[in-house]
Design a protein around this motif. Structure first.
Motif, PDB file in Angstrom:
ATOM      1  N   LEU A  75       0.386  -1.501  -0.118  1.00 19.47           N
ATOM      2  CA  LEU A  75      -0.015  -0.004  -0.542  1.00 19.47           C
ATOM      3  C   LEU A  75       0.747   0.960   0.232  1.00 19.47           C
ATOM      4  CD1 LEU A  75      -3.088   1.160  -0.104  1.00 19.47           C
ATOM      5  CD2 LEU A  75      -2.698   1.486   2.156  1.00 19.47           C
ATOM      6  N   PRO A  76       1.832   1.415   1.140  1.00 23.23           N
ATOM      7  CA  PRO A  76       2.526   2.789   0.789  1.00 23.23           C
ATOM      8  C   PRO A  76       3.363   2.569   0.483  1.00 23.23           C
ATOM      9  CG  PRO A  76       3.251   1.328   2.725  1.00 23.23           C
ATOM     10  CD  PRO A  76       2.227   0.832   2.237  1.00 23.23           C
ATOM     11  N   TRP A  77       4.346   1.679  -1.147  1.00 25.10           N
ATOM     12  CA  TRP A  77       4.731   1.858  -1.953  1.00 25.10           C
ATOM     13  C   TRP A  77       3.672   2.310  -3.491  1.00 25.10           C
ATOM     14  CZ3 TRP A  77       9.798   2.321  -1.025  1.00 25.10           C
ATOM     15  CH2 TRP A  77      10.012   1.036  -0.687  1.00 25.10           C
ATOM     16  N   LEU A  78       2.475   2.100  -3.356  1.00 25.07           N
ATOM     17  CA  LEU A  78       1.763   2.348  -4.621  1.00 25.07           C
ATOM     18  C   LEU A  78       1.455   3.695  -4.321  1.00 25.07           C
ATOM     19  CD1 LEU A  78       0.523   0.620  -6.780  1.00 25.07           C
ATOM     20  CD2 LEU A  78      -1.844   1.022  -5.268  1.00 25.07           C
ATOM     21  N   GLY A  79       0.933   3.682  -3.126  1.00 23.92           N
ATOM     22  CA  GLY A  79       0.532   5.169  -2.209  1.00 23.92           C
ATOM     23  C   GLY A  79       1.464   6.064  -3.276  1.00 23.92           C
ATOM     24  N   ASN A  80       3.148   5.929  -2.612  1.00 20.07           N
ATOM     25  CA  ASN A  80       4.262   6.867  -4.004  1.00 20.07           C
ATOM     26  C   ASN A  80       4.341   6.920  -5.432  1.00 20.07           C
ATOM     27  OD1 ASN A  80       5.321   7.041  -1.190  1.00 20.07           O
ATOM     28  ND2 ASN A  80       7.091   5.213  -1.529  1.00 20.07           N
ATOM     29  N   ASP A  81       4.088   5.250  -5.396  1.00 24.81           N
ATOM     30  CA  ASP A  81       4.333   5.501  -7.071  1.00 24.81           C
ATOM     31  C   ASP A  81       2.936   6.390  -7.696  1.00 24.81           C
ATOM     32  OD1 ASP A  81       6.491   4.542  -7.113  1.00 24.81           O
ATOM     33  OD2 ASP A  81       5.907   2.371  -8.066  1.00 24.81           O
ATOM     34  N   ALA A  82       1.619   6.568  -7.135  1.00 26.25           N
ATOM     35  CA  ALA A  82       0.260   6.979  -7.575  1.00 26.25           C
ATOM     36  C   ALA A  82       0.595   8.215  -7.296  1.00 26.25           C
ATOM     37  CB  ALA A  82      -0.615   7.048  -7.010  1.00 26.25           C
ATOM     38  N   GLY A  83       1.254   9.377  -6.164  1.00 27.24           N
ATOM     39  CA  GLY A  83       1.609   9.909  -6.039  1.00 27.24           C
ATOM     40  C   GLY A  83       2.547  10.917  -7.095  1.00 27.24           C
ATOM     41  N   LEU A  84       3.853  10.171  -7.760  1.00 24.49           N
ATOM     42  CA  LEU A  84       4.585  10.314  -8.300  1.00 24.49           C
ATOM     43  C   LEU A  84       4.291  10.547  -9.988  1.00 24.49           C
ATOM     44  CD1 LEU A  84       7.621   8.368  -7.372  1.00 24.49           C
ATOM     45  CD2 LEU A  84       6.921  11.039  -6.409  1.00 24.49           C
ATOM     46  N   TYR A  85       3.112   9.706  -9.882  1.00 20.13           N
ATOM     47  CA  TYR A  85       2.552   9.553 -11.660  1.00 20.13           C
ATOM     48  C   TYR A  85       2.143  10.538 -11.595  1.00 20.13           C
ATOM     49  CZ  TYR A  85       0.492   8.150 -15.358  1.00 20.13           C
ATOM     50  OH  TYR A  85       0.208   7.825 -16.795  1.00 20.13           O
ATOM     51  N   LEU A  86       0.822  11.261 -11.037  1.00 17.75           N
ATOM     52  CA  LEU A  86      -0.041  12.390 -10.473  1.00 17.75           C
ATOM     53  C   LEU A  86       1.052  13.241 -10.720  1.00 17.75           C
ATOM     54  CD1 LEU A  86      -2.819  13.889 -10.801  1.00 17.75           C
ATOM     55  CD2 LEU A  86      -2.162  14.259  -7.783  1.00 17.75           C
ATOM     56  N   GLY A  87       2.831  13.723 -10.131  1.00 17.02           N
ATOM     57  CA  GLY A  87       2.559  14.388 -11.042  1.00 17.02           C
ATOM     58  C   GLY A  87       3.667  14.908 -11.913  1.00 17.02           C
ATOM     59  N   THR A  88       4.254  13.512 -12.594  1.00 14.65           N
ATOM     60  CA  THR A  88       4.224  13.717 -14.013  1.00 14.65           C
ATOM     61  C   THR A  88       3.527  14.078 -14.769  1.00 14.65           C
ATOM     62  OG1 THR A  88       5.842  11.167 -12.967  1.00 14.65           O
ATOM     63  CG2 THR A  88       5.534  11.975 -15.525  1.00 14.65           C
ATOM     64  N   VAL A  89       2.343  13.228 -15.154  1.00 14.17           N
ATOM     65  CA  VAL A  89       1.149  14.070 -15.400  1.00 14.17           C
ATOM     66  C   VAL A  89       1.051  15.803 -15.377  1.00 14.17           C
ATOM     67  CG1 VAL A  89      -0.476  13.645 -16.285  1.00 14.17           C
ATOM     68  CG2 VAL A  89      -0.047  11.843 -16.095  1.00 14.17           C
ATOM     69  N   LEU A  90       1.322  16.042 -14.635  1.00 13.14           N
ATOM     70  CA  LEU A  90       1.054  17.271 -14.266  1.00 13.14           C
ATOM     71  C   LEU A  90       2.679  17.707 -15.292  1.00 13.14           C
ATOM     72  CD1 LEU A  90       0.152  17.752 -10.468  1.00 13.14           C
ATOM     73  CD2 LEU A  90      -1.400  18.885 -12.787  1.00 13.14           C
ATOM     74  N   VAL A  91       3.443  17.867 -15.048  1.00 13.52           N
ATOM     75  CA  VAL A  91       4.678  18.330 -15.177  1.00 13.52           C
ATOM     76  C   VAL A  91       4.470  18.291 -16.500  1.00 13.52           C
ATOM     77  CG1 VAL A  91       7.053  17.650 -15.553  1.00 13.52           C
ATOM     78  CG2 VAL A  91       6.215  18.070 -12.988  1.00 13.52           C
ATOM     79  N   ARG A  92       4.573  17.003 -17.677  1.00 10.58           N
ATOM     80  CA  ARG A  92       4.750  17.230 -18.799  1.00 10.58           C
ATOM     81  C   ARG A  92       3.245  17.483 -19.315  1.00 10.58           C
ATOM     82  NH1 ARG A  92       7.619  10.779 -19.041  1.00 10.58           N
ATOM     83  NH2 ARG A  92       8.582  11.540 -18.050  1.00 10.58           N
ATOM     84  N   THR A  93       2.161  18.147 -19.277  1.00  9.25           N
ATOM     85  CA  THR A  93       0.997  18.384 -19.725  1.00  9.25           C
ATOM     86  C   THR A  93       0.895  20.105 -19.172  1.00  9.25           C
ATOM     87  OG1 THR A  93      -0.778  17.507 -18.520  1.00  9.25           O
ATOM     88  CG2 THR A  93       0.403  16.222 -19.472  1.00  9.25           C
ATOM     89  N   VAL A  94       1.076  20.363 -17.979  1.00 11.25           N
ATOM     90  CA  VAL A  94       0.605  21.454 -17.549  1.00 11.25           C
ATOM     91  C   VAL A  94       1.727  22.521 -18.176  1.00 11.25           C
ATOM     92  CG1 VAL A  94      -0.062  22.973 -16.209  1.00 11.25           C
ATOM     93  CG2 VAL A  94      -0.924  20.579 -16.079  1.00 11.25           C
ATOM     94  N   ALA A  95       1.353  23.492 -18.862  1.00 13.27           N
ATOM     95  CA  ALA A  95       2.841  24.466 -19.395  1.00 13.27           C
ATOM     96  C   ALA A  95       3.188  24.633 -17.875  1.00 13.27           C
ATOM     97  CB  ALA A  95       2.198  25.263 -20.283  1.00 13.27           C
ATOM     98  N   GLY A  96       4.085  24.940 -17.465  1.00 18.06           N
ATOM     99  CA  GLY A  96       4.817  25.781 -16.463  1.00 18.06           C
ATOM    100  C   GLY A  96       4.972  25.322 -15.152  1.00 18.06           C
ATOM    101  N   ALA A  97       4.557  23.715 -15.300  1.00 20.00           N
ATOM    102  CA  ALA A  97       4.804  23.072 -13.831  1.00 20.00           C
ATOM    103  C   ALA A  97       6.699  22.409 -14.386  1.00 20.00           C
ATOM    104  CB  ALA A  97       3.343  22.053 -13.875  1.00 20.00           C
ATOM    105  N   ASP A  98       6.978  22.035 -12.921  1.00 18.01           N
ATOM    106  CA  ASP A  98       7.800  21.255 -12.337  1.00 18.01           C
ATOM    107  C   ASP A  98       8.141  20.835 -11.844  1.00 18.01           C
ATOM    108  OD1 ASP A  98       8.745  24.254 -11.177  1.00 18.01           O
ATOM    109  OD2 ASP A  98      10.535  24.382 -12.131  1.00 18.01           O
ATOM    110  N   TRP A  99       9.026  19.518 -10.736  1.00 22.10           N
ATOM    111  CA  TRP A  99       9.043  19.474  -9.656  1.00 22.10           C
ATOM    112  C   TRP A  99      10.070  20.316  -9.132  1.00 22.10           C
ATOM    113  CZ3 TRP A  99       7.695  15.135  -7.821  1.00 22.10           C
ATOM    114  CH2 TRP A  99       6.337  14.076  -9.404  1.00 22.10           C
ATOM    115  N   HIS A 100       9.002  20.525  -7.684  1.00 25.01           N
ATOM    116  CA  HIS A 100      10.663  21.204  -7.028  1.00 25.01           C
ATOM    117  C   HIS A 100      10.569  20.421  -5.731  1.00 25.01           C
ATOM    118  CE1 HIS A 100      11.596  24.409  -4.293  1.00 25.01           C
ATOM    119  NE2 HIS A 100      11.002  23.998  -3.437  1.00 25.01           N
TER     120      HIS A 100
END
Length: 144
Positions: A75-100
């Motif tokens: 469960l915690p590992w999948l939660g980490n991955d789900a969050g990182l995947y959400l972040g990946t989609v945001l960074v790759r599809t929302v102009a100006g979004a980036d990892w910090h």
């Protein structure tokens, strides 16, 4: 192998949550590192869902039966991955979004307006409770 003191400690404290990245990694290198999400990609593929880093794939994830909740170790590992995947989609599809990276190494997505989204926390809540949905979190962040 189960060690009694570790097993008892986990019952009291719970599984570790979160992700930390250390170093001076930035830009596309950091995006590539955080986009791996191997466990989530494996579970999604086994259910016939292709994770192509698109908002539509977040909707498909939201429709999966949450079989991972049966395994407290996963469960915690999948939660980490789900969050990182959400972040990946945001960074790759929302102009100006980036990892910090926060000073403790915790990755968040910084939106163009300066707001930071703790996507790992969102991923953990999604994995544990199913809410908020990943697609809903994406929509709210993309509109900001």
């Amino acid at each position: 192998m189960k060690l009694s003191f570790v097993h008892n400690w986990r019952k009291k404290v719970g599984a570790a949550r979160g992700v930390a990245v250390f170093g001076d990694e930035a830009g596309e290198g950091l995006t590539d590192l955080l986009s791996e999400c191997e466990l989530l990609r494996t579970r999604a593929a086994a259910s016939g869902v292709e994770l192509d880093d698109s908002p539509a794939s977040l909707e498909a994830l939201d429709q999966l039966l949450p079989r991972w909740r049966e395994d407290p170790e996963e469960l915690p590992w999948l939660g980490n991955d789900a969050g990182l995947y959400l972040g990946t989609v945001l960074v790759r599809t929302v102009a100006g979004a980036d990892w910090h990276l926060w000073p403790n190494g915790h990755p968040v997505v910084r939106l163009p307006a300066g707001r930071e989204v703790d996507v790992v926390d969102v991923g953990h809540r999604w994995a544990l409770e199913g809410s908020p949905e990943l697609s809903q979190s994406y929509g709210e962040a993309a509109e900001a």
